[in-house]
Enzyme design. Structure first.
Site, PDB file in Angstrom:
ATOM      1  N   ALA A   1     -32.221  -1.750  70.462  1.00  0.00           N
ATOM      2  CA  ALA A   1     -30.945  -2.314  69.289  1.00  0.00           C
ATOM      3  C   ALA A   1     -29.959  -3.415  69.037  1.00  0.00           C
ATOM      4  CB  ALA A   1     -30.471  -0.881  69.101  1.00  0.00           C
ATOM      5  N   SER A   2     -28.918  -3.650  69.401  1.00  0.00           N
ATOM      6  CA  SER A   2     -27.838  -4.648  69.650  1.00  0.00           C
ATOM      7  C   SER A   2     -28.184  -5.341  70.856  1.00  0.00           C
ATOM      8  CB  SER A   2     -26.204  -3.902  69.328  1.00  0.00           C
ATOM      9  OG  SER A   2     -26.286  -3.755  68.191  1.00  0.00           O
ATOM     10  N   VAL A   3     -29.158  -4.800  71.665  1.00  0.00           N
ATOM     11  CA  VAL A   3     -28.921  -5.898  73.116  1.00  0.00           C
ATOM     12  C   VAL A   3     -30.162  -6.361  72.875  1.00  0.00           C
ATOM     13  CG1 VAL A   3     -29.755  -5.131  75.455  1.00  0.00           C
ATOM     14  CG2 VAL A   3     -28.776  -3.326  74.381  1.00  0.00           C
TER      15      VAL A   3
ATOM     16  N   LYS B   1     -29.772  -9.068  70.774  1.00  0.00           N
ATOM     17  CA  LYS B   1     -28.564  -9.841  70.334  1.00  0.00           C
ATOM     18  C   LYS B   1     -28.557 -10.970  71.179  1.00  0.00           C
ATOM     19  CE  LYS B   1     -25.384  -7.726  66.781  1.00  0.00           C
ATOM     20  NZ  LYS B   1     -26.242  -6.344  66.430  1.00  0.00           N
TER      21      LYS B   1
END
Length: 464
Positions: A75-77, A79
């Site tokens: 998921a947002s890791v 980014k």
């Protein structure tokens, strides 16, 4: 979910204090596993693994156990991979952080947004999910170019003047991934493979946005599950209408869809600390505080990563959440610890990670245990009703002789019943390892109130 194989690894030659901390960590994680945790954990010091373990199943339906090489959606890791790729292109002279968004996508109706605004969530761009959910064909899988076309055609307004505020923006990182593709002529997937995963030996990592569009599969994949209260079991989010966006947003990259293992993430984190992929100046810039995100905790955001400080010291971190998955990667300067927690049943990866960091530093935590509900006189609940400030403001309300946690401004549908295990201690009924405990004075009035959040016990302030 309680009979899966558990794999364990820790270094045998450690000091007594550290060895004891590892035992406490194992005790804690086994307790969380008995509660509901399903996932993988890796802890390292000075870049070397000191604890690694897998808990539960990678496929609950087929009872296939997780192992230390299982692959999770981050998921947002994800980014931080996008952010570093942008800095690589900056080093190559292909872009400047002051470049305008419209220099790459002139069809977008947004002026004065720079690449740095996109990196630091200060662009003001509206969230693409919220915008597309009502206007996109949910039977059609969207990709990055579809998001950009949607914004260009529908022209949703900015949330604020670029650079004036911070507002976490998945849209910004989707556009950053598209800039990478535009400048390199490669897919985002292939760019990360060639420029990050291969150089670091992250052999189990990949961008995975073809699961639904091409029915692509990954060996040893940890399928993500959500809890279905109606059936009282974990199910794939694809089976529930409210999560249909996991299908039609499956092609999006940049803000998520990097899939990896705990081992590979340690290689990645070690690279960030040793300037393996970009020069020291740009690496320092990535890990520097560029924008204030929380005035209470003095938290900041760098490029694709949070910069914080607490009672344990300075640390960098980022978490991720997507139906079926939670993830967190944290590194503390003090002690040079790295903690990685990946869950494929939406366990509280952040809460668990924080407890592990406290144990590593010799701090006490409340070990998880099974809570047994007991009967109490409903009249006693009246003294607990009120507004409390823990790490956030909550309200305790009484309805039909029961105590509930209510979040101000939220619907009562999100309230959580607090079940009594004694007249002064209550546990959350939603499988979260959270309790609220009260201490009474001699007159029977509340003298102290405590929140025990995944083992960390903090005192509350009650508003009069």
């Amino acid at each position: 979910m309680r009979k899966a194989l558990i794999l364990f690894c820790c270094l045998p030659f450690m000091g007594n204090a550290q060895s004891n901390n590892i035992k406490l960590i194992d005790l804690y994680l086994n307790g969380e596993y008995q509660q509901s945790f399903n996932g993988n954990v890796l802890i390292a010091q000075h870049g070397k693994t000191i604890y690694q373990k897998a808990f539960g199943y990678r496929n609950i339906d087929l009872k296939l156990p997780l192992n230390n090489s299982s692959v999770f959606e981050l998921a947002s890791v994800s980014k931080q991979f996008t952010a570093l790729s942008i800095l690589q292109l900056k080093e190559q002279g292909k872009l400047k952080l002051t470049d305008s968004l419209r220099a790459y996508f002139p069809q977008l109706p947004y002026h004065n947004i720079t690449i740095q605004n996109l990196l630091t969530h200060t662009s003001g761009l509206p969230d693409y999910l919220n915008q597309m959910i009502k206007k996109w064909d949910h039977k059609q899988i969207a990709f990055n170019n579809d998001v950009i076309d949607f914004l260009a055609i529908n022209k949703p307004k900015l949330l604020f003047t670029p650079g004036s505020q911070y507002e976490y923006s998945n849209t910004g990182y989707v556009i950053l991934a598209s800039i990478i593709e535009k400048l390199t002529g490669e897919s985002y997937n292939n760019y990360l493979k060639q420029q990050i995963f291969k150089p670091l030996g992250m052999d189990s990592s990949r961008v995975y946005n073809t699961r639904r569009s091409k029915q692509d599969t990954i060996a040893n994949y940890a399928y993500g599950y959500v809890y279905n209260a109606a059936y009282k079991k974990y199910v794939l989010p694809d089976s529930l209408k409210k999560f249909d966006f996991v299908y039609w947003l499956d092609g999006i990259t940049g803000d998520g869809t990097v899939n990896s293992t705990t081992r590979d993430l340690l290689k990645w984190n070690n690279a960030l600390l040793s300037n393996k992929l970009i020069n020291a100046l740009d690496q320092k810039d990535m890990l520097s505080p560029h924008v204030l995100t929380d005035t209470i905790t003095n938290a900041h955001y760098g490029y694709g990563i949070d910069i914080l400080k607490d009672e344990l010291g300075n640390f960098t971190t980022h978490s991720g959440s997507w139906p079926g998955y939670t993830s967190v990667l944290t590194h503390y300067e003090t002690g040079d610890y790295t903690v990685i927690v990946l869950s494929n049943n939406e366990s509280n990866a952040v809460g668990i990670s924080q407890a592990l960091c406290h144990i590593l530093n010799g701090r006490a935590v409340v070990q998880p245990y099974r809570h047994q509900e007991t009967n109490v006189d409903p009249a006693i609940l009246d003294k607990y009703v009120g507004t409390y400030m823990f790490t956030l403001k909550i309200e305790l309300v009484k309805r039909d002789g029961k105590l509930y946690r209510h979040l101000p401004g939220r619907s009562i549908n999100s309230d959580v019943e607090l079940k009594p295990e004694s007249p002064t201690k209550f546990f959350y009924s939603n499988r979260a390892d959270i309790q609220i405990e009260f201490e009474l004075d001699k007159q029977g009035n509340v003298a102290h109130s405590y929140l025990i959040n995944y083992g960390l016990k903090i005192e509350a302030r009650k508003s009069e």
